[in-house]
Design a protein around this motif. Structure first.
Motif, PDB file in Angstrom:
ATOM      1  N   GLU A  63      83.421  26.750 -82.237  1.00  0.00           N
ATOM      2  CA  GLU A  63      82.118  26.924 -81.695  1.00  0.00           C
ATOM      3  C   GLU A  63      81.916  26.115 -80.660  1.00  0.00           C
ATOM      4  O   GLU A  63      81.095  26.474 -79.632  1.00  0.00           O
ATOM      5  CB  GLU A  63      81.011  26.715 -83.032  1.00  0.00           C
ATOM      6  CG  GLU A  63      81.204  27.747 -84.030  1.00  0.00           C
ATOM      7  CD  GLU A  63      82.034  27.349 -84.894  1.00  0.00           C
ATOM      8  OE1 GLU A  63      82.653  26.399 -84.795  1.00  0.00           O
ATOM      9  OE2 GLU A  63      82.323  28.294 -86.050  1.00  0.00           O
ATOM     10  N   GLN A  64      82.377  24.923 -80.474  1.00  0.00           N
ATOM     11  CA  GLN A  64      82.188  23.978 -79.341  1.00  0.00           C
ATOM     12  C   GLN A  64      82.660  24.661 -78.235  1.00  0.00           C
ATOM     13  O   GLN A  64      82.149  24.640 -77.086  1.00  0.00           O
ATOM     14  CB  GLN A  64      82.721  22.619 -79.447  1.00  0.00           C
ATOM     15  CG  GLN A  64      82.113  22.081 -80.795  1.00  0.00           C
ATOM     16  CD  GLN A  64      82.951  21.013 -81.180  1.00  0.00           C
ATOM     17  OE1 GLN A  64      83.045  19.914 -80.462  1.00  0.00           O
ATOM     18  NE2 GLN A  64      83.430  20.806 -82.271  1.00  0.00           N
ATOM     19  N   ASN A  65      84.084  24.955 -78.223  1.00  0.00           N
ATOM     20  CA  ASN A  65      84.720  25.811 -77.113  1.00  0.00           C
ATOM     21  C   ASN A  65      83.673  27.366 -76.620  1.00  0.00           C
ATOM     22  O   ASN A  65      83.345  27.397 -75.419  1.00  0.00           O
ATOM     23  CB  ASN A  65      85.941  26.326 -77.494  1.00  0.00           C
ATOM     24  CG  ASN A  65      86.543  27.139 -76.359  1.00  0.00           C
ATOM     25  OD1 ASN A  65      86.827  26.566 -75.261  1.00  0.00           O
ATOM     26  ND2 ASN A  65      86.818  28.379 -76.519  1.00  0.00           N
TER      27      ASN A  65
ATOM     28  N   ARG B 287      76.922  22.236 -85.187  1.00  0.00           N
ATOM     29  CA  ARG B 287      78.342  22.274 -85.094  1.00  0.00           C
ATOM     30  C   ARG B 287      78.696  22.068 -83.609  1.00  0.00           C
ATOM     31  O   ARG B 287      79.435  21.205 -83.246  1.00  0.00           O
ATOM     32  CB  ARG B 287      79.143  23.457 -85.496  1.00  0.00           C
ATOM     33  CG  ARG B 287      80.656  23.664 -85.156  1.00  0.00           C
ATOM     34  CD  ARG B 287      81.316  22.252 -86.273  1.00  0.00           C
ATOM     35  NE  ARG B 287      82.652  22.010 -85.737  1.00  0.00           N
ATOM     36  CZ  ARG B 287      83.495  22.390 -86.841  1.00  0.00           C
ATOM     37  NH1 ARG B 287      83.219  22.661 -88.354  1.00  0.00           N
ATOM     38  NH2 ARG B 287      84.942  21.995 -86.628  1.00  0.00           N
ATOM     39  N   CYS B 288      77.883  22.680 -82.672  1.00  0.00           N
ATOM     40  CA  CYS B 288      78.203  22.610 -81.352  1.00  0.00           C
ATOM     41  C   CYS B 288      76.864  21.953 -80.449  1.00  0.00           C
ATOM     42  O   CYS B 288      76.664  22.182 -79.351  1.00  0.00           O
ATOM     43  CB  CYS B 288      78.578  23.822 -80.950  1.00  0.00           C
ATOM     44  SG  CYS B 288      77.360  25.202 -81.150  1.00  0.00           S
TER      45      CYS B 288
ATOM     46  N   GLN C 138      77.437  20.578 -77.074  1.00  0.00           N
ATOM     47  CA  GLN C 138      77.688  21.500 -76.035  1.00  0.00           C
ATOM     48  C   GLN C 138      76.344  22.072 -75.675  1.00  0.00           C
ATOM     49  O   GLN C 138      76.082  22.616 -74.539  1.00  0.00           O
ATOM     50  CB  GLN C 138      78.809  22.523 -76.524  1.00  0.00           C
ATOM     51  CG  GLN C 138      80.169  21.944 -76.447  1.00  0.00           C
ATOM     52  CD  GLN C 138      80.485  20.970 -77.297  1.00  0.00           C
ATOM     53  OE1 GLN C 138      79.809  20.770 -78.479  1.00  0.00           O
ATOM     54  NE2 GLN C 138      81.710  20.308 -76.955  1.00  0.00           N
TER      55      GLN C 138
ATOM     56  N   HIS D  56      84.292  18.521 -72.197  1.00  0.00           N
ATOM     57  CA  HIS D  56      83.383  19.338 -71.901  1.00  0.00           C
ATOM     58  C   HIS D  56      83.954  20.368 -70.959  1.00  0.00           C
ATOM     59  O   HIS D  56      83.398  21.460 -70.764  1.00  0.00           O
ATOM     60  CB  HIS D  56      82.174  19.037 -71.463  1.00  0.00           C
ATOM     61  CG  HIS D  56      81.136  18.630 -72.849  1.00  0.00           C
ATOM     62  ND1 HIS D  56      80.299  19.179 -73.118  1.00  0.00           N
ATOM     63  CD2 HIS D  56      81.418  17.407 -73.587  1.00  0.00           C
ATOM     64  CE1 HIS D  56      79.798  18.547 -74.383  1.00  0.00           C
ATOM     65  NE2 HIS D  56      80.296  17.405 -74.720  1.00  0.00           N
TER      66      HIS D  56
ATOM     67  N   THR E  56      87.887  19.904 -78.658  1.00  0.00           N
ATOM     68  CA  THR E  56      87.308  20.739 -77.946  1.00  0.00           C
ATOM     69  C   THR E  56      88.497  21.216 -76.879  1.00  0.00           C
ATOM     70  O   THR E  56      88.792  22.395 -76.517  1.00  0.00           O
ATOM     71  CB  THR E  56      86.145  20.793 -77.039  1.00  0.00           C
ATOM     72  OG1 THR E  56      86.384  19.245 -76.409  1.00  0.00           O
ATOM     73  CG2 THR E  56      84.875  20.656 -77.572  1.00  0.00           C
TER      74      THR E  56
END
Lengths: 306, 263
Positions: free
Chosen positions: A49-51, A78-79, A82, B116, B150
């Motif tokens: 989910e972060q991606n 979760r993200c 972000q 990020h 990430t």
């Protein structure tokens, strides 16, 4: 609400090829309609989910309109960083769709039943937070937010057949909607609590001849505070109810607005206590246990307004 | 102007900003100067007068803590006037210790929290593919960012979507905030990790201009695979008393050292 979301999104995607749908590998038996119609604009990003949120930000920076879908915990907390940095700090046109709001997945326990996310997300600059009451509110808010280019979060419930309106309510972003007028007290609610309260209010009217007003705060942020005050401040007692933690949600918001105004009446905030679920159950069971207080709701509300 | 002179100018600008602001992260900025130099003066299809052109190549500067290096190269490339650098880390300024989109022209993303840049760059690269655009997306990452989950979520995603228009450059100076990378959280074998995720990998000396230019001129290395360049670099490169030292992450430059180093 999920059906309303997918149907509306397909309509938008038909006329606008910038519309993308991203999912974190959830939405089985729900998103297929979109995926079949627009395979090039449907991205199952996997359980990452972060991606996914970062990719959505990158798409938005490249002129797309991404809608990011998963169940509430995974598409919000979760993200969270972000959302804060990639989406909100850049102030991008990313719409976040959380399904299974509140107790929708109550049998799956506390990992899947998030009671805190509206409080957390509303503190992030540039973010809007929507908690529609029924299908018509969901559709209207969807179409309205499509018109803007800012981040937004939708908390949708997918358990229960709740209908508040017979016809389109003609909502405006940020303006609480008067679902029912009344002179003897006011209940301020959001999400599925609106329809539950509407039933309770009808019963109280029929059985006790007490006429309560009901507001749907479909937009938790931004909020037209002046309008809210006009809608509620004439009442000596105000009752706020939500399927969310009592910390930081709609109850806190109304308390903040009232305190700033110098309101002299009494406010009661009803929501989930500051605890994780000690036992699981269906959404109806958990709502009854933690929010509406099974069989006691009508009495509670009656006693409060007497 | 030749690469050597340009890198020297960029390093002088960085040192001036760092000396006047007394900010740290000097070593991290100095280690990526030569890579930025080749990118901006040879590789990237960009126009400083039209910094948001839809078809431009994107340099996503993910190691935001090295912002001074980015500001310096952007001013050297005349995205803005050099005197703007005087505002670096000053009260009321927009030129933060971490690069921020919109603060000066030429910055693609706001960075600062590690890990990020790559997901956002993947989104840009994907959009380019969907729109049949020819632009390329380059991401400059620190080795510390290889610790972030990430990075590897994105490595899966970009390989799956065959984003051969995406190139990661790892500024592998082998120091992170608390020590050597192999002591804090070992990354090795780093090239094999990327390879096994489906990326095409090349390893170079990140201070050899020809090596940098040669490798970045031939992307994509293989059709349908994203690219990664592991650039072996030296933290603090170009300033003798800072080279390959952890202190270069934190130190503040004294007047004496500053005058000595810009000679």
């Amino acid at each position: 609400m999920r059906k309303a979301f997918v149907k509306t999104l397909i309509e938008l995607a038909e006329k606008d090829d910038r519309v993308y749908l991203l999912t974190g590998d959830l939405g089985f038996h729900a998103l297929e309609g979109f995926a079949e119609k627009f395979p090039e604009r449907f991205l199952n990003c996997g359980v990452a989910e972060q991606n996914m949120m970062g990719v959505a930000a990158g798409l938005a920076l490249s002129g797309k309109k991404p809608y990011v879908y998963s169940i509430v915990p995974f598409v919000t907390l979760r993200c969270l960083e972000q959302i804060r940095i990639d989406v909100c700090y850049h102030n991008l046109d990313v719409k976040i769709i959380g399904i299974g709001g509140g107790f929708s997945y109550g049998t799956l326990g506390s990992t899947h039943s998030v009671m805190e996310e509206m409080a957390i997300l509303r503190t992030i600059p540039n973010m809007s937070v929507f908690s529609p009451a029924d299908l018509l509110e969901t559709e209207e808010l969807f179409l309205k937010t499509y018109e803007n280019k800012n981040p937004a979060y939708f908390r949708l419930s997918n358990i229960g057949q709740y209908e508040v309106y017979d016809k389109n309510p003609n909502l405006e972003i940020g303006k609480p909607n008067v679902v029912k007028d009344g002179a003897d007290g006011v209940i301020v609610a959001t999400g599925l609590m609106v329809s539950i309260c509407l039933d309770i209010i009808k019963k109280i009217k029929n059985e006790n001849n007490i006429n309560l007003k009901l507001l749907s705060v479909h937009t938790v942020k931004p909020l037209d505070e002046k309008l809210l005050m006009e809608q509620i401040s004439d009442f000596k007692k105000i009752f706020v109810i939500e399927e969310h933690s009592v910390i930081g949600g709609l109850g806190s918001i109304v308390a903040e607005v009232l305190a700033d105004s110098g309101y002299g009446g009494i406010l009661k905030r009803v929501g989930m206590d500051d605890e994780f679920l000690k036992e699981i159950g269906t959404a109806d069971y958990l709502r009854a246990k933690h929010i509406v207080k099974k069989n006691g709701a009508i009495e509670d509300i009656l006693n409060y307004f007497k | 102007m030749d690469y050597n002179s340009i890198s020297k100018n960029i390093r002088k600008k960085i040192l001036k900003m760092k000396y006047e602001s007394q900010e740290g992260h000097i070593g991290s900025a100095l280690s990526c100067v030569d890579i930025l130099n080749v990118l901006y003066f040879k590789i990237l299809k960009i126009d400083p007068k039209d910094p948001l052109n839809e078809d431009r190549d994107r340099l996503v500067f993910s190691k935001g803590h090295a912002a001074a290096a980015l500001y310096a190269v952007l001013s050297e490339k005349e995205f803005f006037e050099e005197k703007i650098l005087d505002a670096y880390c000053k009260d009321g300024s927009k030129l933060a210790g971490h690069s921020t989109r919109g603060s000066v022209p030429g910055i693609e993303i706001s960075a600062g929290s590690l890990g990020h840049g790559l997901p956002m760059a993947s989104g840009m690269a994907l959009a380019g593919k969907k729109d049949n655009k020819n632009y390329r997306v380059f991401v400059l990452m620190s080795d510390g960012e290889m610790d972030e989950g990430t990075t590897w979520e994105s490595a899966l995603f970009s390989a799956h979507h065959k984003l051969d228009n995406l190139t990661v450059i790892v500024d592998y100076n082998k120091w992170q905030a608390f020590g050597r990378t192999n002591e804090v959280l070992n990354l090795e074998p780093l090239a094999k990790k990327w390879e096994s995720f489906g990326w095409s990998v090349k390893e170079i000396n990140g201070h050899n201009f020809l090596e940098i230019e040669n490798v970045l001129s031939i992307v994509p290395f293989e059709k349908v695979k994203p690219n990664v360049v592991i650039a072996n670099t030296i933290k603090g490169k170009g300033v003798e008393f800072l080279e390959d030292k952890l202190e270069s992450h934190y130190t503040h430059i004294t007047k004496e050292d500053y005058e000595k180093s810009i000679r």
